[in-house]
Design an enzyme around this catalytic site. Structure first.
Site, mmCIF file in Angstrom:
data_model
loop_
_atom_site.group_PDB
_atom_site.id
_atom_site.type_symbol
_atom_site.label_atom_id
_atom_site.label_comp_id
_atom_site.label_asym_id
_atom_site.label_seq_id
_atom_site.Cartn_x
_atom_site.Cartn_y
_atom_site.Cartn_z
ATOM 1 N N GLY A 101 31.326 30.945 40.873
ATOM 2 C CA GLY A 101 30.661 30.734 39.589
ATOM 3 C C GLY A 101 31.403 29.744 38.716
ATOM 4 N N ARG A 102 32.678 29.613 38.982
ATOM 5 C CA ARG A 102 33.430 28.627 38.201
ATOM 6 C C ARG A 102 34.493 27.963 39.058
ATOM 7 N NH1 ARG A 102 37.973 31.174 34.551
ATOM 8 N NH2 ARG A 102 38.517 32.972 35.799
ATOM 9 N N LYS A 122 39.081 24.762 39.880
ATOM 10 C CA LYS A 122 38.712 25.999 39.203
ATOM 11 C C LYS A 122 38.443 25.664 37.734
ATOM 12 C CE LYS A 122 40.323 30.792 38.965
ATOM 13 N NZ LYS A 122 41.361 31.733 39.410
ATOM 14 N N GLY A 135 31.112 28.458 33.724
ATOM 15 C CA GLY A 135 31.756 27.726 34.818
ATOM 16 C C GLY A 135 33.069 27.070 34.418
ATOM 17 N N ARG A 185 43.364 24.117 42.952
ATOM 18 C CA ARG A 185 43.954 25.168 43.785
ATOM 19 C C ARG A 185 43.964 24.711 45.241
ATOM 20 N NH1 ARG A 185 41.936 31.228 42.873
ATOM 21 N NH2 ARG A 185 39.965 30.628 43.799
ATOM 22 N N ARG A 192 36.669 35.019 52.217
ATOM 23 C CA ARG A 192 37.067 36.322 51.676
ATOM 24 C C ARG A 192 36.434 37.438 52.479
ATOM 25 N NH1 ARG A 192 37.139 34.629 45.983
ATOM 26 N NH2 ARG A 192 36.961 32.370 46.068
ATOM 27 N N ASP A 262 36.105 40.536 47.056
ATOM 28 C CA ASP A 262 35.945 39.073 46.961
ATOM 29 C C ASP A 262 37.279 38.398 46.668
ATOM 30 O OD1 ASP A 262 35.306 40.616 44.548
ATOM 31 O OD2 ASP A 262 35.307 38.673 43.541
ATOM 32 N N ASN A 263 38.304 39.176 46.365
ATOM 33 C CA ASN A 263 39.619 38.596 46.092
ATOM 34 C C ASN A 263 40.623 38.920 47.198
ATOM 35 O OD1 ASN A 263 38.686 37.500 43.692
ATOM 36 N ND2 ASN A 263 39.289 39.275 42.474
HETATM 37 P P1 AMP Z 1 37.096 36.685 39.329
HETATM 38 O O1 AMP Z 1 37.294 37.866 38.428
HETATM 39 O O2 AMP Z 1 37.791 35.439 38.852
HETATM 40 O O3 AMP Z 1 37.367 36.994 40.755
HETATM 41 O O4 AMP Z 1 35.536 36.310 39.205
HETATM 42 C C1 AMP Z 1 34.497 37.137 39.628
HETATM 43 C C2 AMP Z 1 33.195 36.369 39.651
HETATM 44 O O5 AMP Z 1 32.791 35.977 38.326
HETATM 45 C C3 AMP Z 1 33.269 35.088 40.470
HETATM 46 O O6 AMP Z 1 32.086 34.950 41.205
HETATM 47 C C4 AMP Z 1 33.421 34.018 39.426
HETATM 48 O O7 AMP Z 1 32.940 32.803 39.905
HETATM 49 C C5 AMP Z 1 32.582 34.569 38.274
HETATM 50 N N1 AMP Z 1 33.039 34.032 36.968
HETATM 51 C C6 AMP Z 1 34.154 34.365 36.290
HETATM 52 N N2 AMP Z 1 34.277 33.649 35.161
HETATM 53 C C7 AMP Z 1 33.210 32.822 35.107
HETATM 54 C C8 AMP Z 1 32.766 31.800 34.190
HETATM 55 N N3 AMP Z 1 33.431 31.477 33.081
HETATM 56 N N4 AMP Z 1 31.612 31.153 34.483
HETATM 57 C C9 AMP Z 1 30.902 31.464 35.600
HETATM 58 N N5 AMP Z 1 31.271 32.384 36.493
HETATM 59 C C10 AMP Z 1 32.415 33.064 36.268
HETATM 60 MG MG MG Z 2 37.676 35.956 42.389
#
Ligand code: AMP
Ligand code: MG
Length: 491
Positions: A101-102, A122, A135, A185, A192, A262-263
């Site tokens: 998503g970002r 990122k 994003g 990154r 994943r 997913d992580n």
């Molecule tokens: P994370 O907690 O970083 O592993 O993110 C979990 C999910 O939320 C992932 O699919 C990210 O791409 C999405 N996400 C987190 N922050 C944002 C943002 N600012 N804009 C769009 N998607 C986001």
């Molecule tokens: Mg993540």
């Protein structure tokens, strides 16, 4: 996977970029093509020349001003084929359809020695997976990922790495407007557990099979087990690499903070430095993340959560483990059953190192656990207690009766005192990125645009096993009364 042409340094275009895009050649269900959104005032504020060199990038051509447009996403390196990757994940246990998503994968850099690394931006703007998110990323969290991922690398722990941070000149809106930034990154891959979970949840067995083959070739090319069953080989390989990884986290007191499926990366690298932190005081219940109310991802829960995630991985693989699901299930169960013992083996190996033990004795596990209990009861600093452990005297929180047992145990092995101390120094870190120092450095960087404190800390955590020349404040536990920090996800 197709082969990459041999490097020709004289004709390498654009500062040494040599992209191959094996993931972008997979079928359309695996990703969405997407371009980074240009920003108004790109500026590189951090750059990692050592890593750039290792990647085969021409550091002179990548001098900071000219690199800004690449590292902020305004200009693509030659050969890039930018995509957002599709995946799902169990977020705090709940299955969710996600995707980058970002983040945008630019491509896979093939180094002069033939190794392959994802180059991912990122915070480069929205993708089809962004849903309501912007994003974008804020400067503080991107600096934080840079610092802690590089610290983990210096600690000798598998991790994604950080090549650059560029500011965008544009605000991102969280609770307040914050300076926007993009992190570059570098990862062995971004595949994943959640990527497998996606195709399994969709019932897309063909994609699942392709993903197994791609991942096995990329991360486990030398596995010889189960030549007739690549999914089982992959499952066992992942169980072993995660057992090793989590044992290393426990060795240094690292709390990942958001171990959603997913992580968890199939590369075996630590990935996604959101709400992570290192413990100061030894405490298996330590939680730093503002949203982890139940302590699901507490320090001491990490081994069992890794096992839970791997069980989700095994489940996702059922359709490709055996054509008959009644026969696939016991294969998955048998593999998963091995995780706790594999973890314990790696953990004991790491903890024996911390105590200077070379051999294995039946009483070692009790010896280690009794020390940890003493640290817990004494509210002792984990890093400092181990680093100051010495056979000559029981100091600080170390109970004299435990110290006698330990030195008795040391006398049972033939190694010299110097060898013991050397082994302990190699397993007990002197410097970790302590939360109060990290917060202070990020505060200076984001509120006063002053990175001097950040650079001092980055340098200190880059030689974590060596006190020489280290500022005293980076060696000491936090001052008494320092509150436990709170960390945040997805910021
Ligand atoms: P994370 O907690 O970083 O592993 O993110 C979990 C999910 O939320 C992932 O699919 C990210 O791409 C999405 N996400 C987190 N922050 C944002 C943002 N600012 N804009 C769009 N998607 C986001
Ligand atoms: Mg993540």
């Amino acid at each position: 996977m197709s082969s990459v042409p041999a490097p020709d340094s004289a004709s390498r275009p654009g500062g040494g970029w040599r992209f191959d895009n094996s993931y972008a050649r997979l079928p359309a269900a695996f990703f969405s093509r997407v371009q980074p959104t240009p920003v108004s005032h790109p500026r590189v504020v951090l750059f990692n020349p050592t890593l750039a060199n290792a990647l085969g990038l021409d550091v002179t051509n990548l001098s900071l001003p000219s690199a800004a447009s690449v590292f902020a996403g305004n200009e693509l390196p030659p050969g890039a084929d930018p995509i957002g990757q599709a995946y799902a994940g169990h977020q705090f246990g709940n299955l969710t359809r996600l995707g980058d998503g970002r983040a945008i994968l630019l491509g896979e850099q093939v180094t002069p020695s033939g190794a392959r690394f994802d180059i991912q931006l990122k915070g480069p703007g929205p993708t089809p997976y962004s849903r309501r998110g912007d994003g974008r990323a804020a400067l503080g969290p991107m600096l934080r990922e840079y610092l802690i991922s590089e610290a983990m690398h210096a600690l000798g722990i598998p991790t994604t790495r950080s090549l650059a941070v560029a500011t965008t000149g544009e605000p991102v809106f969280r609770d307040e407007p914050l300076p926007g930034a993009v992190l570059t990154r570098v990862a062995a891959s971004h595949i994943r557990v959640g990527t497998f979970v996606l195709f399994s949840a969709l019932g897309d067995v063909d994609s699942l099979r392709l993903l197994v083959e791609h991942t096995r070739q990329r991360h486990f090319p030398n596995l010889t087990q189960h030549p007739e069953n690549p999914a089982l080989a992959l499952l066992e390989g992942a169980i072993e690499s995660q057992a090793f990884l989590i044992a290393q986290w426990m060795r240094v007191g690292f709390v990942h903070g958001v171990m959603n499926t997913d992580n968890m990366a199939l590369s075996g690298e630590t990935i996604d430095y959101g709400p992570c932190a290192f413990i100061d005081t030894y405490d298996p219940d330590a939680v730093f993340s503002s949203i982890d109310h139940q302590g699901r991802y507490a320090f001491g829960n990490q081994p069992s959560i890794a096992g839970w995630n791997l069980a989700r991985f095994a489940e996702a693989l059922i359709p490709v483990l055996h054509p008959d699901s009644a026969q696939a299930l016991p294969l998955a169960q048998e593999a998963i059953r091995q995780f706790p013992a594999r973890f314990t083996r790696h953990w004991l190996e790491a903890m024996r190192g911390k105590l200077g033990l070379f051999s294995e004795e039946p009483g070692d596990e009790a010896l280690i656990n009794d020390l940890l209990t003493a640290l817990l009861e004494g509210r002792a600093d984990y890093t400092h207690s181990f680093r100051s452990l010495h056979p000559d005297q029981a100091s600080g929180p170390i109970p004299p009766d435990w110290h006698n047992r330990w030195t008795g145990r040391l006398r049972q092995q033939p190694q010299t005192r110097e060898a013991v101390l050397h082994r302990m120094r190699a397993h007990n870190t002197a410097v970790i990125p302590r939360n109060h120092e990290v917060e202070a450095a990020l505060d200076d960087a984001t509120r006063r645009a002053d990175l001097s404190r950040f650079h001092r800390l980055l340098q200190a955590v880059s030689q974590p096993y060596d006190e020489t020349g280290q500022p005293q404040e980076f060696l000491n536990p936090p001052p008494a009364g320092t509150p436990r920090c709170t960390t945040f996800c997805g910021t």
